[in-house]
Each structure stands twice: as structure tokens, then as C-alpha cells.
Design an enzyme around this catalytic site. Structure first.
Site, mmCIF file in Angstrom:
data_model
loop_
_atom_site.group_PDB
_atom_site.id
_atom_site.type_symbol
_atom_site.label_atom_id
_atom_site.label_comp_id
_atom_site.label_asym_id
_atom_site.label_seq_id
_atom_site.Cartn_x
_atom_site.Cartn_y
_atom_site.Cartn_z
ATOM 1 N N GLY A 126 0.783 -1.233 0.000
ATOM 2 C CA GLY A 126 0.000 0.000 0.000
ATOM 3 C C GLY A 126 0.808 1.272 0.000
ATOM 4 N N GLU A 180 4.144 -6.348 1.590
ATOM 5 C CA GLU A 180 3.830 -6.724 0.208
ATOM 6 C C GLU A 180 3.734 -5.502 -0.719
ATOM 7 O OE1 GLU A 180 1.126 -10.625 1.369
ATOM 8 O OE2 GLU A 180 0.134 -8.745 0.885
ATOM 9 N N PRO A 181 4.828 -4.817 -0.948
ATOM 10 C CA PRO A 181 4.738 -3.657 -1.848
ATOM 11 C C PRO A 181 4.596 -4.072 -3.304
ATOM 12 C CG PRO A 181 7.023 -4.035 -1.197
ATOM 13 C CD PRO A 181 6.196 -5.061 -0.475
ATOM 14 N N ARG A 204 2.895 -1.430 -5.984
ATOM 15 C CA ARG A 204 2.992 -0.131 -6.660
ATOM 16 C C ARG A 204 4.354 0.542 -6.434
ATOM 17 N NH1 ARG A 204 -1.586 2.993 -7.497
ATOM 18 N NH2 ARG A 204 -2.604 1.822 -5.831
ATOM 19 N N TYR A 255 -10.641 5.700 -10.418
ATOM 20 C CA TYR A 255 -10.307 6.291 -9.110
ATOM 21 C C TYR A 255 -10.121 7.799 -9.179
ATOM 22 C CZ TYR A 255 -8.544 1.446 -8.658
ATOM 23 O OH TYR A 255 -8.368 0.097 -8.690
ATOM 24 N N CYS A 267 -14.689 5.065 -26.906
ATOM 25 C CA CYS A 267 -16.011 5.621 -27.088
ATOM 26 C C CYS A 267 -16.623 5.940 -25.724
ATOM 27 C CB CYS A 267 -16.855 4.587 -27.819
ATOM 28 S SG CYS A 267 -17.831 5.346 -29.059
ATOM 29 N N GLU A 268 -16.041 6.883 -25.032
ATOM 30 C CA GLU A 268 -16.406 7.129 -23.642
ATOM 31 C C GLU A 268 -15.844 8.502 -23.282
ATOM 32 O OE1 GLU A 268 -17.990 4.722 -20.398
ATOM 33 O OE2 GLU A 268 -17.149 3.746 -22.145
ATOM 34 N N TYR A 280 -0.831 -1.355 -11.919
ATOM 35 C CA TYR A 280 -2.282 -1.382 -12.128
ATOM 36 C C TYR A 280 -2.715 -0.664 -13.419
ATOM 37 C CZ TYR A 280 -1.758 -2.753 -7.285
ATOM 38 O OH TYR A 280 -1.342 -3.389 -6.146
HETATM 39 C C1 LIG Z 1 -3.276 -8.174 0.064
HETATM 40 C C2 LIG Z 1 -2.556 -7.167 -0.732
HETATM 41 N N1 LIG Z 1 -1.224 -7.090 -0.624
HETATM 42 C C3 LIG Z 1 -0.509 -6.195 -1.331
HETATM 43 C C4 LIG Z 1 -1.125 -5.318 -2.192
HETATM 44 C C5 LIG Z 1 -0.265 -4.365 -2.952
HETATM 45 O O1 LIG Z 1 -0.574 -3.063 -2.713
HETATM 46 P P1 LIG Z 1 0.331 -1.903 -3.324
HETATM 47 O O2 LIG Z 1 0.497 -2.167 -4.758
HETATM 48 O O3 LIG Z 1 -0.445 -0.683 -3.047
HETATM 49 O O4 LIG Z 1 1.629 -1.946 -2.580
HETATM 50 C C6 LIG Z 1 -2.512 -5.343 -2.334
HETATM 51 C C7 LIG Z 1 -3.228 -4.363 -3.188
HETATM 52 O O5 LIG Z 1 -3.712 -3.344 -2.721
HETATM 53 C C8 LIG Z 1 -3.241 -6.304 -1.589
HETATM 54 O O6 LIG Z 1 -4.560 -6.401 -1.718
HETATM 55 N N1 LIG Z 2 -5.859 -1.437 -8.432
HETATM 56 C C1 LIG Z 2 -5.656 -0.395 -7.464
HETATM 57 C C2 LIG Z 2 -4.952 -0.837 -6.212
HETATM 58 C C3 LIG Z 2 -5.610 -1.905 -5.399
HETATM 59 C C4 LIG Z 2 -5.167 -3.218 -5.817
HETATM 60 C C5 LIG Z 2 -4.924 -4.284 -4.865
HETATM 61 N N2 LIG Z 2 -5.763 -4.489 -3.721
HETATM 62 C C6 LIG Z 2 -5.010 0.819 -8.098
HETATM 63 O O1 LIG Z 2 -4.881 0.896 -9.257
HETATM 64 O O2 LIG Z 2 -4.619 1.729 -7.451
#
Ligand SMILES: Cc1ncc(COP(=O)(O)O)c(C=O)c1O
Ligand SMILES: N[C@@H](CCCC[NH3+])C(=O)O
Length: 468
Positions: free
Chosen positions: A276, A318-319, A321, A366, A393-394, A423
Site C-alpha cells: 500500500g 507486500e509492496p 505499486r 479512481y 467511445c467514452e 495497475y
Molecule cells: C493483500 C494485498 N497485498 C498487497 C497489495 C499491494 O498493494 P500496493 O500495490 O499498493 O503496494 C494489495 C493491493 O492493494 C493487496 O490487496
Molecule cells: N488497483 C488499485 C490498487 C488496489 C489493488 C490491490 N488491492 C489501483 O490501481 O490503485
């Protein structure tokens, strides 16, 4: 152009003047914190990443294309691994996954978090050590659980009582003991978009700590001889900058960890605090680096464990992003440009590119902000406030809501959007039968196709009405 003139330009466009935009004065320059480590502009104004000029990359591979800076990806993975030396780091594959990326992750010493049978298949096909994999998901199918157990996945994060029962049955059939973590919801309101927050009570993930459901789930796992209780798992959401959410979550999760130790007499060896960690999409975002995060999270865990009188378990994060997000950008070709009159008499420049919501759904989903730059040439034309839109088309098909681009931007130009590693390709679709772009890794002046471009034939292969 001076700042007051920039303000006038905002006002002219009927815009409240967000401070994250490039200032018009540096419209040809990169804002370094938004780009991958090797990205730079040449004197001619073209964007070079990993020693590869994007003009040449597009000439060879077409556009749109995701450009993945291998050195940057590896550096970010390594930075997490080094900073979190006492933790286990799982790269969250949902952000972006391919067999090449799995190999990089493994080579850099990280583990891998997958959340579906498909992601598991990619990891296994890449030759990942199954023990270094974790499997998530609120509704894993029996087939997915079976595959994970048969492969010997290191941890399965259980998310419902039905799933715990399924795991017991599957493990019993196989005569094995399944390694299980229990996903809990800490009741935290993380400061992020509602759709990507995951620890408040009213949502689908995990077992609530507050309601007692989490303790019951842990007790159920603990009493099953077919399951090995590894620990608790908490993930509060995505694109989070403030460690306060992690602190509150850690307090509640460690309180449960301590209760399990006291009432069930079990010292769970592990604890996962999820991912996160936010990244900079615009100059308004100010993310922490892995070293700061490691110090903050380490202190929080130690403090809470001491407060609850329990030993510090092996902590994992668990990074996703924060590793792949800044490592990739998307390069688009401009097809057409339109000046549109606004109700207030101002005008907006719409720059249409050859991709859009099918390769980046995040603005539509988002309300996400991005920035961009002209990537193929220097321009000293007056900067104009532009909106970069896709070809779908949006009308919500927006890639970059507001950005200064030179007013002579036009057909044939390249526009690059940084921070699209997480993502975007992983959430890409075929909307309007637009094929998904390739991912091209760049390093030391070389390109390597990580995912090839989808073709119309790929899409037609699924169409069972095709004759001949
Ligand atoms: C369980 C879990 N772990 C890790 C992540 C990875 O999150 P982020 O990409 O924001 O680090 C997510 C997605 O939000 C998730 O659902
Ligand atoms: N998909 C989302 C993040 C949450 C994904 C994992 N729980 C995004 O683009 O920011």
C-alpha cells in the site's frame, strides 16, 4: 512565462490552478521524482530511458507502449530488500506481473505475492520457488487452492470460513499440512480512494478483529491438524502516504496476535502488514522511501509487541505499486488535437492519443491524477493547459486530466506518461477491441519485449463465430 502568467493561464482555462502541474517554464523538462531512475531528456527534447530513445522504441515496436526501466525496477526491489532486512518482502504481482518480472523479483531476493490461479501460473512458469510464493484472494476457487497446495506454495492467506474448511478438506485428501495465514480487517479508515481501501469494516476482505470473527477464524485454523497457523495478515489499502493507518492497524493486529498467544497458547511465527505504500504521480505526492518506511514500521511493530508483552514475529510486507509503479511509463502517439470552448468562455485543449482507458483505467476508476511530457522533441511554443484523452467511445476516457504541453503539440508527436507501472497494464482491457499494448523492458541501450502487443488475431481467436 512567469508564475503570474501561469496563474492567468489556469484562470483562462477555468481551472482552479492545481499546484502539481508542471510550471509552464519547464514544460520540456522532466520532473525527476515522477520518472524512473534512468529517464532523461536529450538536448533535442526526446525522452531516453535505459539508454533507449523512445522515438526509436516506437519506430520499432509501435505505440502505445509501456516502457519498463529494468534498472529502476531492480533498484526499487533491492531498496526494499535492503531497508527491510529483518522483514520478508513479497512483491505484489497484481501491480504488474510477467515471467520476466518474476525472475527479476526472485533474483533480487524478494518473495512474491499472487492473488489468482493466473498469477500463480505465471510465477510457476517463470520457475519461482513455490515456497517463496504467497496466495491471496477473498474467493479462491477449489482449483486455485488445489494448485497452490500441489505446487507447495509457502503461504495461503485464508479469507473466509468456507475457505478454511476447503483447505482442511484438500490438505486431508493429500495427507499434507497446509501453511495458512489469516487475513484480518483492522477497522482502519486508510486515507486513500474508497475503492482501494481494504481495512474498514464494511468490505469484502478478511475477518473483522472488532467483531471477534478474526479470533474465531484463527482458533479454527489452529485446531485443525491439517493446517499450520503461520500468523495474521493485514492490508489496509493502496496508495497510502501516512503511516498513522499502519500504526493503528498494527496495534489492533498485534493485540489479536497477543490474545491468540494468551488464550490459545500459540505464538504465531509470522505477521504480514501488507503493501500500500504510495508513489508520486504528481508533484503533490510526497512518498516515503523504503528506508523511512522500514524504520517507521519496525518501530511500530517493536513498540506494539513490547506493549502487549509478546515476542516480535517475523514480519513481512507486500509492496507492489512502490516497486513497479515508477519503473514504467506509457508512450502514446498523438492523433488529433482540439480546442474546446468551455461554458465560462475559456478553452480547453484536448490532445487525443492512441490508447486510453483500455491501458490505464485509473483516472476513470479512481479519479487518479497523472502527468505527462512531450517525448519526441523540444518545443519553445507557448505552454498550454491540455487534457490528454484516449481513443475510446467514452467521454470519461481521460489519461491526464491537466498538464501543460507546448501549444504546438500535434499529430505524430509522442506523449509519455510516467508512473504507469502499477495497475495499468495489469488492469488493461480490450474495450472497443483495442489491443493491449506491449511492455518493453529497456536497459543499457537495449530493448526486450516482456509482453508483446496484443493483435486483432489474438482477439478474434476468442470469437467462435469467426468462419474459415
Ligand atoms: C493483500 C494485498 N497485498 C498487497 C497489495 C499491494 O498493494 P500496493 O500495490 O499498493 O503496494 C494489495 C493491493 O492493494 C493487496 O490487496
Ligand atoms: N488497483 C488499485 C490498487 C488496489 C489493488 C490491490 N488491492 C489501483 O490501481 O490503485
Amino acid at each position: 512565462m512567469r508564475a503570474h502568467e501561469a496563474g492567468a493561464l489556469h484562470a483562462q482555462a477555468g481551472h482552479r490552478g492545481p499546484s502539481w502541474l508542471h510550471t509552464p517554464g519547464n514544460v520540456n523538462d522532466l520532473v525527476p521524482q515522477l520518472w524512473s531512475g534512468t529517464a532523461k531528456k536529450t538536448a533535442e527534447g526526446s525522452l531516453v530511458i535505459g539508454g533507449v530513445d523512445v522515438r526509436e522504441l516506437v519506430a520499432e515496436h509501435g505505440s502505445p507502449a509501456f516502457v519498463l526501466d529494468e534498472e529502476d525496477f531492480r533498484a526499487r526491489a533491492r531498496a526494499f530488500k535492503t531497508a527491510f532486512k529483518d522483514f520478508d518482502v513479497f512483491y505484489a504481482g497484481k501491480a504488474f506481473l510477467s515471467t520476466t518480472v518474476v525472475r527479476w523479483v526472485m533474483e533480487e531476493g524478494l518473495n512474491l505475492d499472487v492473488c489468482s490461479g493466473g498469477e500463480l501460473a505465471v510465477a510457476l512458469r517463470a520457475g519461482a520457488d513455490p515456497k517463496r510464493l504467497g496466495l491471496h484472494g477473498n474467493n479462491k476457487s477449489v482449483a486455485e487452492l488445489t494448485r497452490a497446495l500441489d505446487a507447495g506454495v509457502g503461504r495461503i492467506v485464508a479469507d473466509s470460513l468456507f475457505e478454511i474448511d476447503r483447505l482442511i478438506a484438500l490438505a486431508r485428501e493429500r495427507g499434507i499440512v497446509a501453511p495458512v495465514m489469516v487475513r484480518v480487517t483492522a477497522g482502519v479508515e486508510a486515507h486513500t480512494h474508497e475503492y482501494i481501501a481494504t481495512a474498514h469494516e464494511d468490505q469484502k476482505f478478511g475477518f473483522s478483529i472488532a467483531s471477534g470473527a478474526a479470533f474465531e477464524a484463527v482458533a479454527r485454523v489452529n485446531e485443525a491438524p491439517e493446517l499450520e497457523l503461520l500468523g495474521l495478515h493485514s492490508h489496509i489499502g493502496s496508495q497510502i502516504f501516512d503511516s498513522a493507518g499502519f500504526e493503528v492497524a498494527a496495534k489492533r493486529v498485534i493485540s489479536l496476535h497477543a490474545r491468540v498467544s494468551e488464550e490459545l497458547g500459540v505464538d504465531m511465527p509470522e505477521l504480514d502488514l501488507g503493501g500500500g505504500f504510495g508513489i508520486a504521480y504528481t508533484t503533490q505526492d510526497d512518498p516515503s522511501d523504503p528506508a523511512q518506511l522500514a524504520t517507521e514500521l519496525g518501530k511500530i511493530v517493536e513498540h506494539e509487541c513490547r506493549a502487549f508483552g509478546v515476542g516480535v514475529p517475523k514480519v513481512s510486507i507486500e509492496p507492489g505499486r512502490a516497486i513497479v509503479g515508477p519503473a514504467m511509463c506509457t508512450v502514446y502517439s498523438v492523433g488529433t488535437v482540439k480546442e474546446v470552448a468551455l461554458d465560462n468562455g475559456a478553452a480547453r485543449t484536448y490532445v487525443s492519443v492512441d490508447g486510453g482507458m483500455s491501458d490505464n483505467i485509473r483516472a476513470a476508476l479512481y479519479d487518479a491524477d497523472y502527468s505527462c511530457t512531450l517525448a519526441n522533441r523540444y518545443s519553445d511554443a507557448t505552454p498550454t493547459l491540455a487534457r490528454v484523452v484516449g481513443k475510446h467511445c467514452e467521454s470519461g476516457d481521460i489519461v491526464v486530466k491537466d498538464e501543460f504541453l507546448p501549444s504546438d503539440v500535434g499529430p505524430g508527436d509522442l506523449v509519455a506518461v510516467p508512473g504507469t507501472g502499477a495497475y495499468c497494464r495489469s488492469m488493461a482491457s480490450n474495450y472497443n477491441h483495442v489491443p493491449r499494448p506491449p511492455v518493453i523492458a529497456v536497459k543499457d541501450g537495449q530493448t526486450r519485449v516482456v509482453l508483446r502487443r496484443e493483435t486483432e488475431d489474438d482477439m478474434l481467436l476468442l470469437d467462435m463465430g469467426v468462419e474459415g
